[in-house]
Design a protein around this motif. Structure first.
Motif, short mmCIF file in Angstrom:
data_model
loop_
_atom_site.label_atom_id
_atom_site.label_comp_id
_atom_site.label_asym_id
_atom_site.label_seq_id
_atom_site.Cartn_x
_atom_site.Cartn_y
_atom_site.Cartn_z
N GLN A 53 74.62 -27.08 -44.80
CA GLN A 53 76.05 -27.24 -45.06
C GLN A 53 76.70 -28.12 -43.98
N ARG B 275 62.77 -9.65 -44.05
CA ARG B 275 64.10 -9.81 -43.47
C ARG B 275 64.17 -11.06 -42.61
N GLN C 205 66.16 -18.38 -43.91
CA GLN C 205 66.72 -19.14 -45.03
C GLN C 205 68.23 -19.32 -44.90
N ARG C 206 68.93 -18.26 -44.44
CA ARG C 206 70.37 -18.35 -44.25
C ARG C 206 70.71 -19.38 -43.19
N VAL C 207 69.96 -19.35 -42.09
CA VAL C 207 70.19 -20.32 -41.02
C VAL C 207 69.97 -21.74 -41.53
N GLU C 208 68.90 -21.92 -42.29
CA GLU C 208 68.63 -23.25 -42.84
C GLU C 208 69.74 -23.68 -43.79
N GLY C 209 70.30 -22.71 -44.56
CA GLY C 209 71.40 -23.03 -45.46
C GLY C 209 72.64 -23.47 -44.72
N ILE C 210 72.96 -22.76 -43.61
CA ILE C 210 74.13 -23.14 -42.80
C ILE C 210 73.94 -24.53 -42.20
N GLN D 98 64.51 -14.02 -44.81
CA GLN D 98 65.86 -14.13 -45.35
C GLN D 98 66.82 -14.73 -44.33
N ILE D 99 66.73 -14.23 -43.09
CA ILE D 99 67.60 -14.76 -42.03
C ILE D 99 67.31 -16.23 -41.79
#
Length: 226
Positions: A181, A167, A173-178, A170-171
């Motif tokens: 962007q 988990r 990775q999401r932060v890195e994705g934001i 995953q979090i």
């Protein structure tokens, strides 16, 4: 006395070397401590018996010395009464008692040497037990550390920890994705701003050119009219 050999073997044993070679040091140490305690109990029991025997022999010597003085007085009395035969008999008894005293004294000396030895062995054995118990404490501490490490290792390998780590990844990775962007938006805005500025610059140049042309045309018309 078998106890001397037994205690000597226990005292001379190299505890550290034996534990280093043992497959199960803690189990071996417990067995050694039990063996030491048994040997110490035998040592104390034997010492008590020897001390008791020492008192008995000492008392026998004191009684014999009393007999010695008694036969000495008998011999002196017989001499005073001119009874040489009785005096000789008294002196023979005195000699017999004297020999018995010498024998008892030799026995007492040997016994006292044994008592000193067994007392020294008891003290050395107690020191060995202190050393062994200290080693036992160290082993228990090491054992507890190993158990704690094993428990931590088991927990780290559990499904709950694995799920939590998953988990977290995953979090992350999401932060890195934001973040990616946002960086992309920044780059796009920068590019758009630059394009707009260039477009305005081109437009301004066209306006300036048209204005210059208009001014030139008006000037020409004015000259023609004049």
């Amino acid at each position: 006395m078998g106890i001397f050999n037994r205690v000597s073997d226990v005292i001379q044993s190299n505890i550290v070397a034996m534990l280093d070679k043992a497959e199960d040091p803690e189990k071996l140490l417990n067995l050694m401590l039990n063996d030491m305690q048994d040997a110490l109990n035998e040592c104390r029991t034997t010492a008590a018996a020897l001390l008791c025997e020492e008192k008995i022999i000492t008392r026998q010597i004191e009684n014999k010395e009393g007999e010695l003085a008694h036969w000495q007085l008998k011999a002196e009395l017989a001499v005073e009464k001119s009874r040489d035969n009785l005096a000789k008999s008294a002196l023979l008894e005195k000699q017999r008692v004297s020999e018995s005293i010498a024998s008892k004294q030799a026995q007492l000396k040997t016994l006292q040497e044994s008592i000193l030895k067994i007392k020294a062995d008891c003290e050395r054995l107690q020191q060995k037990m202190v050393q062994a118990k200290s080693k036992q404490t160290q082993l228990m501490q090491r054992h507890n550390i190993v158990i704690a490490r094993k428990r931590i290792s088991t927990q780290l390998q559990s499904d709950k920890v694995a799920h939590a780590l998953s988990r977290f990844e995953q979090i992350e990775q999401r932060v890195e994705g934001i973040e990616s962007q946002i960086e992309a938006y920044d780059l796009t805005d920068t590019a758009r701003t630059t394009a707009v500025q260039i477009e305005l610059l081109v437009k301004n140049e066209k306006v300036d050119a048209e204005l210059a042309s208009l001014k030139a045309s008006l000037k020409t018309n004015l000259q023609k009219t004049a």
